[in-house]
Enzyme design. Structure first.
Site, PDB file in Angstrom:
ATOM      1  N   ASP A   7       0.849  -1.186   0.000  1.00  0.00           N
ATOM      2  CA  ASP A   7       0.000   0.000   0.000  1.00  0.00           C
ATOM      3  C   ASP A   7       0.889   1.241   0.000  1.00  0.00           C
ATOM      4  OD1 ASP A   7      -2.777   1.101   0.174  1.00  0.00           O
ATOM      5  OD2 ASP A   7      -1.946   2.046   1.963  1.00  0.00           O
ATOM      6  N   GLU A   9       0.757   5.759   0.511  1.00  0.00           N
ATOM      7  CA  GLU A   9       0.072   7.018   0.816  1.00  0.00           C
ATOM      8  C   GLU A   9       0.703   8.073  -0.081  1.00  0.00           C
ATOM      9  OE1 GLU A   9      -2.608   7.080   2.634  1.00  0.00           O
ATOM     10  OE2 GLU A   9      -2.322   5.025   3.351  1.00  0.00           O
ATOM     11  N   GLU A  52      -6.199  18.196   2.272  1.00  0.00           N
ATOM     12  CA  GLU A  52      -7.064  17.026   2.053  1.00  0.00           C
ATOM     13  C   GLU A  52      -6.289  15.728   2.269  1.00  0.00           C
ATOM     14  OE1 GLU A  52      -6.567  19.163  -1.011  1.00  0.00           O
ATOM     15  OE2 GLU A  52      -7.753  20.520   0.224  1.00  0.00           O
ATOM     16  N   HIS A 151      -5.156   6.657   7.776  1.00  0.00           N
ATOM     17  CA  HIS A 151      -4.588   5.677   6.870  1.00  0.00           C
ATOM     18  C   HIS A 151      -3.074   5.712   7.037  1.00  0.00           C
ATOM     19  CE1 HIS A 151      -8.016   4.568   4.207  1.00  0.00           C
ATOM     20  NE2 HIS A 151      -8.514   5.644   4.782  1.00  0.00           N
ATOM     21  N   ASP A 156      -2.273  -0.303   6.494  1.00  0.00           N
ATOM     22  CA  ASP A 156      -3.201  -0.727   5.441  1.00  0.00           C
ATOM     23  C   ASP A 156      -2.707  -1.991   4.744  1.00  0.00           C
ATOM     24  OD1 ASP A 156      -4.764   1.409   6.149  1.00  0.00           O
ATOM     25  OD2 ASP A 156      -4.469   2.541   4.294  1.00  0.00           O
TER      26      ASP A 156
END
Length: 168
Positions: A7, A9, A52, A151, A156
């Site tokens: 995973d 980010e 965000e 997250h 994750d």
């Protein structure tokens, strides 16, 4: 058989608009059992973190400012995942980011990922048609108890490994 639950980010949703990888997390599976071996790095994106994105993963400009650049971690990353199947939830998002980062280095030693990909999002859509197949929804469906506030790529990837094993 070795596979890697992976995973990432990022600073946003579109690498073509300058968004970058800020964390990579990997969990090794050997013959569909977690081996206990993990690989995780934070990455300095060399750009500002949009609010965000910060709200999703909580990684700030200040926190990432002293982390290595992608160029500094790519060889270690590629060595970790070499010759392994990659298990990714929504590979259509993660792979273009990783490949763009690799290709932007413009070094013939590194090429785009060519590993076999298992996309758990596509797999979950076939297994659970018409139902929510987000990683959160799948972890609830399969009773995987890993709590998270934000997250994180490694967390994750750990959840993804468990979801993948339950789906199989």
């Amino acid at each position: 058989m070795r596979s890697i639950a992976l995973d990432i980010e990022t600073t946003g949703l579109d690498f073509l608009n300058g968004h970058k990888v800020v964390e990579i997390g990997c969990v090794e599976l050997l013959n569909n059992f977690p081996s206990g071996t993990k690989w995780q790095r934070y990455v300095n994106p060399e750009r500002n973190m949009p609010e965000e994105a910060f709200k999703v993963h909580g990684l700030s400009d200040d926190f990432l400012s002293d982390k290595p650049k992608f160029l500094d971690i790519v060889e270690d990353f590629l060595n970790f995942i070499k010759d392994s199947d990659l298990i990714i939830h929504n590979s259509k998002f993660d792979l273009p980011f990783i490949n763009y980062e690799i290709e932007s280095i413009n070094n013939k030693l590194f090429s785009s990922l060519k590993n076999k990909i298992v996309d758990t999002l596509s797999l979950a859509k076939r297994i659970h048609p018409g139902q929510s197949v987000s990683l959160d929804a799948l972890s609830k469906r399969y009773k995987i108890n890993i709590e998270r506030k934000n997250h994180g790529a490694l967390l994750d990837a750990e959840i993804l490994a468990e979801v993948f094993l339950e789906m199989n």
